[in-house]
Design an enzyme around this catalytic site. Structure first.
Site, PDB file in Angstrom:
ATOM      1  N   CYS A  43     -12.694   2.372   6.464  1.00 41.08           N
ATOM      2  CA  CYS A  43     -11.498   3.216   6.452  1.00 41.08           C
ATOM      3  C   CYS A  43     -11.013   3.516   7.867  1.00 41.08           C
ATOM      4  O   CYS A  43      -9.839   3.363   8.178  1.00 41.08           O
ATOM      5  CB  CYS A  43     -11.792   4.516   5.701  1.00 41.08           C
ATOM      6  SG  CYS A  43     -10.392   5.640   5.694  1.00 41.08           S
ATOM      7  N   CYS A  48      -7.845   2.079   6.130  1.00 36.75           N
ATOM      8  CA  CYS A  48      -6.822   3.121   5.976  1.00 36.75           C
ATOM      9  C   CYS A  48      -6.149   3.531   7.287  1.00 36.75           C
ATOM     10  O   CYS A  48      -4.915   3.575   7.372  1.00 36.75           O
ATOM     11  CB  CYS A  48      -7.439   4.382   5.363  1.00 36.75           C
ATOM     12  SG  CYS A  48      -8.756   4.087   4.186  1.00 36.75           S
ATOM     13  N   LYS A  51      -4.425   0.583   9.330  1.00 36.62           N
ATOM     14  CA  LYS A  51      -3.341   0.103   8.456  1.00 36.62           C
ATOM     15  C   LYS A  51      -2.160   1.064   8.502  1.00 36.62           C
ATOM     16  O   LYS A  51      -1.009   0.656   8.603  1.00 36.62           O
ATOM     17  CB  LYS A  51      -3.892  -0.046   7.028  1.00 36.62           C
ATOM     18  CG  LYS A  51      -2.924  -0.385   5.916  1.00 36.62           C
ATOM     19  CD  LYS A  51      -2.193   0.782   5.305  1.00 36.62           C
ATOM     20  CE  LYS A  51      -3.011   1.909   4.756  1.00 36.62           C
ATOM     21  NZ  LYS A  51      -3.723   1.646   3.525  1.00 36.62           N
ATOM     22  N   TYR A 177      -3.569  -3.810  -3.532  1.00 38.73           N
ATOM     23  CA  TYR A 177      -3.234  -2.830  -2.497  1.00 38.73           C
ATOM     24  C   TYR A 177      -3.022  -3.526  -1.139  1.00 38.73           C
ATOM     25  O   TYR A 177      -2.033  -3.292  -0.452  1.00 38.73           O
ATOM     26  CB  TYR A 177      -4.399  -1.857  -2.302  1.00 38.73           C
ATOM     27  CG  TYR A 177      -4.604  -0.793  -3.338  1.00 38.73           C
ATOM     28  CD1 TYR A 177      -4.260   0.523  -3.066  1.00 38.73           C
ATOM     29  CD2 TYR A 177      -5.210  -1.072  -4.556  1.00 38.73           C
ATOM     30  CE1 TYR A 177      -4.498   1.533  -3.982  1.00 38.73           C
ATOM     31  CE2 TYR A 177      -5.457  -0.066  -5.480  1.00 38.73           C
ATOM     32  CZ  TYR A 177      -5.099   1.230  -5.189  1.00 38.73           C
ATOM     33  OH  TYR A 177      -5.343   2.224  -6.091  1.00 38.73           O
ATOM     34  N   GLU A 181       0.490  -3.967   0.939  1.00 38.56           N
ATOM     35  CA  GLU A 181       0.652  -3.197   2.179  1.00 38.56           C
ATOM     36  C   GLU A 181       0.934  -4.109   3.371  1.00 38.56           C
ATOM     37  O   GLU A 181       1.861  -3.869   4.152  1.00 38.56           O
ATOM     38  CB  GLU A 181      -0.601  -2.345   2.414  1.00 38.56           C
ATOM     39  CG  GLU A 181      -0.705  -1.223   1.375  1.00 38.56           C
ATOM     40  CD  GLU A 181      -1.909  -0.320   1.530  1.00 38.56           C
ATOM     41  OE1 GLU A 181      -2.847  -0.686   2.287  1.00 38.56           O
ATOM     42  OE2 GLU A 181      -1.921   0.762   0.904  1.00 38.56           O
ATOM     43  N   HIS A 436      15.009  22.994  -2.778  1.00 33.97           N
ATOM     44  CA  HIS A 436      16.220  22.179  -2.725  1.00 33.97           C
ATOM     45  C   HIS A 436      16.786  22.120  -1.313  1.00 33.97           C
ATOM     46  O   HIS A 436      16.740  23.123  -0.617  1.00 33.97           O
ATOM     47  CB  HIS A 436      17.267  22.795  -3.672  1.00 33.97           C
ATOM     48  CG  HIS A 436      18.507  21.991  -3.795  1.00 33.97           C
ATOM     49  ND1 HIS A 436      18.549  20.784  -4.461  1.00 33.97           N
ATOM     50  CD2 HIS A 436      19.754  22.209  -3.289  1.00 33.97           C
ATOM     51  CE1 HIS A 436      19.770  20.298  -4.389  1.00 33.97           C
ATOM     52  NE2 HIS A 436      20.520  21.128  -3.680  1.00 33.97           N
ATOM     53  N   GLU A 441      11.736  17.663  -5.882  1.00 27.55           N
ATOM     54  CA  GLU A 441      12.233  18.559  -6.943  1.00 27.55           C
ATOM     55  C   GLU A 441      12.624  17.777  -8.197  1.00 27.55           C
ATOM     56  O   GLU A 441      12.640  18.339  -9.297  1.00 27.55           O
ATOM     57  CB  GLU A 441      13.409  19.404  -6.453  1.00 27.55           C
ATOM     58  CG  GLU A 441      14.677  18.606  -6.178  1.00 27.55           C
ATOM     59  CD  GLU A 441      15.843  19.474  -5.699  1.00 27.55           C
ATOM     60  OE1 GLU A 441      16.086  20.522  -6.306  1.00 27.55           O
ATOM     61  OE2 GLU A 441      16.498  19.093  -4.710  1.00 27.55           O
TER      62      GLU A 441
HETATM   63  P1  NDP Z   1      -7.197  -5.476  -5.398  1.00 32.02           P
HETATM   64  O1  NDP Z   1      -8.252  -5.513  -6.425  1.00 32.02           O
HETATM   65  O2  NDP Z   1      -6.263  -4.340  -5.336  1.00 32.02           O
HETATM   66  O3  NDP Z   1      -6.328  -6.824  -5.480  1.00 32.02           O
HETATM   67  C1  NDP Z   1      -6.914  -8.080  -5.495  1.00 32.02           C
HETATM   68  C2  NDP Z   1      -5.818  -9.115  -5.664  1.00 32.02           C
HETATM   69  O4  NDP Z   1      -6.393 -10.412  -5.556  1.00 32.02           O
HETATM   70  C3  NDP Z   1      -5.134  -9.053  -7.020  1.00 32.02           C
HETATM   71  O5  NDP Z   1      -3.779  -9.361  -6.859  1.00 32.02           O
HETATM   72  C4  NDP Z   1      -5.864 -10.154  -7.796  1.00 32.02           C
HETATM   73  O6  NDP Z   1      -5.087 -10.727  -8.802  1.00 32.02           O
HETATM   74  C5  NDP Z   1      -6.077 -11.174  -6.704  1.00 32.02           C
HETATM   75  N1  NDP Z   1      -7.175 -12.097  -6.953  1.00 32.02           N
HETATM   76  C6  NDP Z   1      -8.481 -11.813  -7.081  1.00 32.02           C
HETATM   77  N2  NDP Z   1      -9.187 -12.937  -7.263  1.00 32.02           N
HETATM   78  C7  NDP Z   1      -8.305 -13.965  -7.250  1.00 32.02           C
HETATM   79  C8  NDP Z   1      -8.421 -15.365  -7.407  1.00 32.02           C
HETATM   80  N3  NDP Z   1      -9.607 -15.930  -7.587  1.00 32.02           N
HETATM   81  N4  NDP Z   1      -7.303 -16.106  -7.367  1.00 32.02           N
HETATM   82  C9  NDP Z   1      -6.092 -15.533  -7.182  1.00 32.02           C
HETATM   83  N5  NDP Z   1      -5.923 -14.200  -7.019  1.00 32.02           N
HETATM   84  C10 NDP Z   1      -7.019 -13.420  -7.062  1.00 32.02           C
HETATM   85  O7  NDP Z   1      -7.989  -5.673  -4.033  1.00 32.02           O
HETATM   86  P2  NDP Z   1      -7.598  -5.441  -2.520  1.00 32.02           P
HETATM   87  O8  NDP Z   1      -8.430  -6.403  -1.772  1.00 32.02           O
HETATM   88  O9  NDP Z   1      -6.130  -5.420  -2.313  1.00 32.02           O
HETATM   89  O10 NDP Z   1      -8.164  -4.001  -2.245  1.00 32.02           O
HETATM   90  C11 NDP Z   1      -9.534  -3.717  -2.524  1.00 32.02           C
HETATM   91  C12 NDP Z   1      -9.684  -2.286  -2.914  1.00 32.02           C
HETATM   92  O11 NDP Z   1      -9.591  -1.486  -1.759  1.00 32.02           O
HETATM   93  C13 NDP Z   1      -8.587  -1.792  -3.845  1.00 32.02           C
HETATM   94  O12 NDP Z   1      -8.922  -1.972  -5.188  1.00 32.02           O
HETATM   95  C14 NDP Z   1      -8.484  -0.347  -3.487  1.00 32.02           C
HETATM   96  O13 NDP Z   1      -9.337   0.361  -4.330  1.00 32.02           O
HETATM   97  C15 NDP Z   1      -8.936  -0.282  -2.039  1.00 32.02           C
HETATM   98  N6  NDP Z   1      -7.773  -0.123  -1.154  1.00 32.02           N
HETATM   99  C16 NDP Z   1      -7.068   1.030  -1.234  1.00 32.02           C
HETATM  100  C17 NDP Z   1      -5.978   1.243  -0.429  1.00 32.02           C
HETATM  101  C18 NDP Z   1      -5.213   2.510  -0.559  1.00 32.02           C
HETATM  102  O14 NDP Z   1      -5.746   3.469  -1.106  1.00 32.02           O
HETATM  103  N7  NDP Z   1      -3.970   2.570  -0.113  1.00 32.02           N
HETATM  104  C19 NDP Z   1      -5.534   0.242   0.549  1.00 32.02           C
HETATM  105  C20 NDP Z   1      -6.337  -0.960   0.528  1.00 32.02           C
HETATM  106  C21 NDP Z   1      -7.411  -1.103  -0.288  1.00 32.02           C
HETATM  107  P3  NDP Z   1      -5.031 -10.095 -10.301  1.00 32.02           P
HETATM  108  O15 NDP Z   1      -4.332  -8.782 -10.183  1.00 32.02           O
HETATM  109  O16 NDP Z   1      -4.274 -11.111 -11.058  1.00 32.02           O
HETATM  110  O17 NDP Z   1      -6.441  -9.956 -10.719  1.00 32.02           O
END
Ligand code: NDP
Length: 451
Positions: A43, A48, A51, A177, A181, A436, A441
C-alpha cells in the site's frame, strides 16, 4: 509452559503486519516483525499511496482543460513523468522512515531479512532461530503472471510506478481495480491507452450501472476499450509488443501492463512444512473468521489470506487478531459491508450489495437513481456526468447498497458508509437535511424510485 523469545513474531511489515504488531505491543506483548524488503508494504510503497500520487498528477490534465471555461488563459502545459516519479519516491521514502519510527516507538523489534518457518513456533531469519508463542503471516500479495506465452514482456503495476518516460502507446490487460486505475492515470498523463479484457464490461463484481458508465466515460476520454478479449500470447515485433487475442485480434503497443490479478505471497517460507493448510488454486493461507490457520499457533491477515484484499480490511483483521489473542476479547471482522473505491477517471465507489447481487440473494428491491452533469462541468463544457444509486430493500426500507461514479465518489461514499454500516433506511436518508450546493446532497434528494 515453554519459554519463547517473543510473544508474537509477525512476518511481513505491510499495513496488516505493522498494525497488528504495534497493537499487540501496546497490550504488553514482546513483538518482532520480519521484513525481507522495505518497510511499509504494497500500500505504502507500490500501491495505494504512490498510485494516488500519480492519480493527482494525472488529474491536472482535466484542471488545465477546464480552466479556460472559468476565465483562465494558460500556456500549453507540458508533463515530465521523471519529475513526478522522483517526487513520489521522496514521499514514499519519507513514509518508510515514519513506518520504521512507528515500530521502534511501539517497542516492536524489526528483523530485516527473509523469514523461514522451521516449526509452528520457530522462524529462521538471517541464520538466527527465533521462537514465539504465536506467529502472524502478513506477507501480502504480488502481481499474477497467468500462463500466457510472452507474459514476461509485460510490466506490472510495480514498474508502472517507477517509469521515468511516458509510453506513447500503453496496452492494459485486465479490467479490475489496477487496470482501470492505471488506464486512467496514463491517459491523463497523455499516453494513448487501450484496455483489453475478457468480460463485456470492466470491473466485474461492481454494480452493472457503474460498470456501464465507467466504460462510456473511459471511451469518451479516449481509452480504447477491447471487451471480450482473451489474451493468448505476447510477442515482440521490432519496438512494438503485439498481444494476440484468442479470436485473432492483435493489439500493438509500446508497453503492456499485466493487470490480471494478484496472488498471495505464500511460497518459499516453509508454511506447508510447518503444517499450514493453503487454499487449493490461489495458494492463500486458509483461515477461519478469527484469522486462525490450520496450526493453532499460526495466524494470517491481509492479502495473504485472499479474503477481501483491501488495506483497511488487512488492518482491521490484524487488530481483531490482537483483540482475540492478546486482549481477551475474541473478535471477527464482518467482510460483508465494506466500502471500496476505484480511482479510475472518473472515480467510483460502492458499499453494500449491487442491484444484481441483491436480487440474486432474493431481496425485493427498490432502486433510486440520480444522473446529472456536475455543476463544475457546465462552464468547463465537459459532458461527463455523475451517477448515484441506492438499492433499497422493499420490505424493510433498509439501504442494501450505495453506489456512485463521478468526481469525489470515494470521499462521498466513505462518509455515507457510516450510515449504511449502521443499517440506515431510505427514510433516514430522506430525513437528513442536505448541504447545498453539493453533489453529495443528491443521495438525499432521490424521491421517486426508478424501479
Ligand atoms: P482484480 O481481481 O480487481 O482484477 C483482475 C483482472 O484480471 C480482471 O479484469 C480479470 O478478469 C483479469 N484476469 C484475471 N486472470 C485473467 C486471465 N487469465 N486472462 C485474462 N484476464 C484475467 O485484480 P487487480 O490486480 O486489479 O487488483 C488486485 C486486488 O487489489 C483487487 O481485487 C483489490 O482488492 C485490490 N486493489 C484495490 C485498490 C483500491 O482499493 N482502489 C486498487 C488496486 C488494487 P475477469 O474480471 O474477467 O475475471
Amino acid at each position: 509452559m515453554p519459554s519463547y523469545d517473543f510473544d508474537l513474531i509477525t512476518i511481513g511489515a505491510g499495513s496488516g503486519g505493522v498494525a497488528a504488531s504495534r497493537y499487540a505491543a501496546s497490550h504488553g506483548a514482546r513483538v518482532a516483525i520480519c521484513e525481507a524488503g522495505r518497510v511499509g508494504g504494497t500500500c505504502v510503497l507500490r500501491g495505494c499511496v504512490p498510485k494516488k500520487i500519480f492519480m493527482f498528477g494525472a488529474q491536472f490534465a482535466d484542471a488545465f482543460a477546464d480552466a479556460a471555461g472559468y476565465g483562465w488563459q494558460l500556456p500549453q502545459p507540458t508533463f515530465e513523468l521523471s519529475r513526478l516519479t522522483a517526487a513520489k519516491n521522496v514521499e514514499t521514502d519519507r513514509l518508510e522512515v515514519i513506518y520504521r519510527k512507528l515500530l521502534a516507538d511501539a517497542g516492536v523489534q524489526l528483523l530485516e531479512g527473509h523469514a523461514q518457518l522451521l516449526d509452528p513456533h520457530t522462524v529462521l531469519v538471517n541464520g538466527e532461530r527465533l521462537s514465539a508463542q504465536r506467529l502472524l503471516i502478513a506477507t501480502g500479495s504480488s502481481p499474477n503472471h497467468p500462463a500466457l506465452p510472452g507474459v514476461e514482456l509485460a510490466v506490472t503495476s510495480n514498474e508502472m510506478l517507477e517509469l521515468t518516460a511516458l509510453p506513447p502507446r500503453l496496452l492494459v490487460l485486465g479490467s479490475g481495480y489496477i487496470a482501470a486505475e492505471f488506464a486512467g492515470i496514463y491517459r491523463g498523463f497523455g499516453s494513448a491507452v487501450a484496455m483489453a479484457y475478457r468480460a463485456d464490461l470492466p470491473l466485474r463484481g461492481f454494480d452493472a450501472d457503474l460498470r456501464r458508465r465507467l466504460a462510456t466515460a473511459m471511451a469518451d476520454r479516449g481509452v480504447g476499450l477491447h471487451h471480450g478479449f482473451q489474451p493468448q500470447r505476447l510477442e515482440r515485433a521490432g519496438g512494438d509488443i503485439i498481444c494476440h487475442g484468442a479470436d485473432g485480434r492483435q493489439l500493438r503497443a509500446d508497453l503492456v501492463l499485466n493487470a490480471m490479478g494478484r496472488s498471495p505471497n505464500t511460497a518459499h517460507m516453509g508454511l506447508e512444512q510447518a503444517g499450514v493448510a493453503l487454499q487449493a488454486g490461489s495458494g492463500a493461507v486458509r483461515v477461519d473468521a478469527y484469522s486462525r490457520s490450520s496450526v493453532p499457533s499460526i495466524f494470517a491477515v491481509g492479502d495473504v489470506t485472499d479474503r477481501l484484499n483491501l488495506t483497511p480490511v488487512a488492518i482491521a483483521e490484524g487488530r481483531a487478531f490482537v483483540d482475540s489473542e492478546f486482549g481477551g476479547t475474541p473478535r471477527a471482522i464482518d467482510h460483508q459491508t465494506v466500502a471500496s473505491a476505484v480511482f479510475s477517471q472518473p472515480p467510483l465507489a460502492s458499499i453494500g450489495l449491487s442491484e444484481e447481487r441483491a436480487l440474486a440473494q432474493g431481496h425485493r428491491v427498490t432502486v433510486f437513481e440520480a444522473d446529472f452533469r456536475p455543476m463544475k462541468n457546465v462552464l468547463a463544457r465537459r459532458a461527463e456526468r455523475s451517477y448515484m444509486k441506492l438499492v433499497v430493500d422493499a420490505a424493510s426500507d433498509k439501504v442494501l447498497g450505495l453506489h456512485m461514479i463521478g468526481a469525489d465518489a470515494p470521499e462521498i461514499v466513505q462518509s455515507l458508509a457510516v450510515a449504511v454500516t449502521m443499517g440506515a433506511s431510505k427514510r433516514d436518508f430522506d430525513a437528513t437535511m442536505a448541504v447545498h450546493p453539493t453533489a453529495a446532497e443528491e443521495f438525499l434528494l432521490m424521491r421517486k424510485p426508478r424501479r
